[in-house]
Design a protein around this motif. Sequence first.
Motif, PDB file in Angstrom:
ATOM      1  N   GLY A 262      13.689  37.195   7.774  1.00 40.11           N
ATOM      2  CA  GLY A 262      12.293  37.185   6.665  1.00 40.11           C
ATOM      3  C   GLY A 262      11.128  36.639   7.543  1.00 40.11           C
ATOM      4  N   ASN A 263      11.115  35.959   8.559  1.00 44.66           N
ATOM      5  CA  ASN A 263      10.100  35.526   9.332  1.00 44.66           C
ATOM      6  C   ASN A 263       9.199  36.873   9.957  1.00 44.66           C
ATOM      7  N   TRP A 264       9.701  38.027  10.116  1.00 46.87           N
ATOM      8  CA  TRP A 264       9.139  38.923  10.677  1.00 46.87           C
ATOM      9  C   TRP A 264       8.680  40.039   9.403  1.00 46.87           C
ATOM     10  N   LEU A 265       9.599  39.913   8.591  1.00 46.31           N
ATOM     11  CA  LEU A 265       9.041  40.893   7.323  1.00 46.31           C
ATOM     12  C   LEU A 265       7.840  39.803   6.460  1.00 46.31           C
ATOM     13  N   GLY A 266       7.749  38.671   6.474  1.00 48.73           N
ATOM     14  CA  GLY A 266       6.752  37.889   6.189  1.00 48.73           C
ATOM     15  C   GLY A 266       5.499  38.254   6.703  1.00 48.73           C
ATOM     16  N   SER A 267       5.669  38.081   8.180  1.00 48.93           N
ATOM     17  CA  SER A 267       4.471  38.240   8.910  1.00 48.93           C
ATOM     18  C   SER A 267       3.940  39.850   8.777  1.00 48.93           C
ATOM     19  N   ALA A 268       4.860  40.778   8.676  1.00 50.81           N
ATOM     20  CA  ALA A 268       4.537  42.164   8.307  1.00 50.81           C
ATOM     21  C   ALA A 268       3.538  42.043   7.110  1.00 50.81           C
ATOM     22  N   VAL A 269       4.160  41.700   5.953  1.00 52.55           N
ATOM     23  CA  VAL A 269       3.492  41.385   4.776  1.00 52.55           C
ATOM     24  C   VAL A 269       2.031  40.738   4.689  1.00 52.55           C
ATOM     25  N   LEU A 270       2.046  39.792   5.430  1.00 55.14           N
ATOM     26  CA  LEU A 270       0.797  39.040   5.829  1.00 55.14           C
ATOM     27  C   LEU A 270      -0.170  39.862   6.490  1.00 55.14           C
ATOM     28  N   ALA A 271       0.245  40.527   7.569  1.00 53.60           N
ATOM     29  CA  ALA A 271      -0.831  41.516   8.272  1.00 53.60           C
ATOM     30  C   ALA A 271      -1.235  42.506   7.346  1.00 53.60           C
ATOM     31  N   ALA A 272      -0.437  43.100   6.709  1.00 51.90           N
ATOM     32  CA  ALA A 272      -0.869  44.179   5.717  1.00 51.90           C
ATOM     33  C   ALA A 272      -1.761  43.619   4.807  1.00 51.90           C
TER      34      ALA A 272
END
Length: 116
Positions: free
Chosen positions: A76-86
């Motif tokens: 979840g931490n990596w997926l959340g970071s990806a969503v934030l960057a997008a």
Amino acid sequence: MTEAVTEQETAVEEPEQAPPADPSLHQPKRWLIAAGELVAVVLLVVLAVWCWNRGVVRLEYPFEGREPLVSTRYHGNWLGSAVLAATLAVVLALDAVRQIMLAVRTRPQEAADSDM
């Protein structure tokens, strides 16, 4: 008794006139701001893809005589970071479009003065 009469001078101070403001919306330097934002958008998209790929891990468990069992683990931490960057990339892209539209609409000062 004598009363002293004092004259009070009423001094009305005139407000200082503000210096003429430069046009704040229509500035050609907005092209540079838009270019910087577009570079940031590209970097954020690359970061989002990298984070997403790190957030999805596929695991294979081999069995004798059968196909391997494949499972997927989500971090979840990596997926959340990806969503934030997008999300930041989308916001910067919208602002870059706004900056470009304001830079395109730039008029010479003579034309702006003649409209008044």
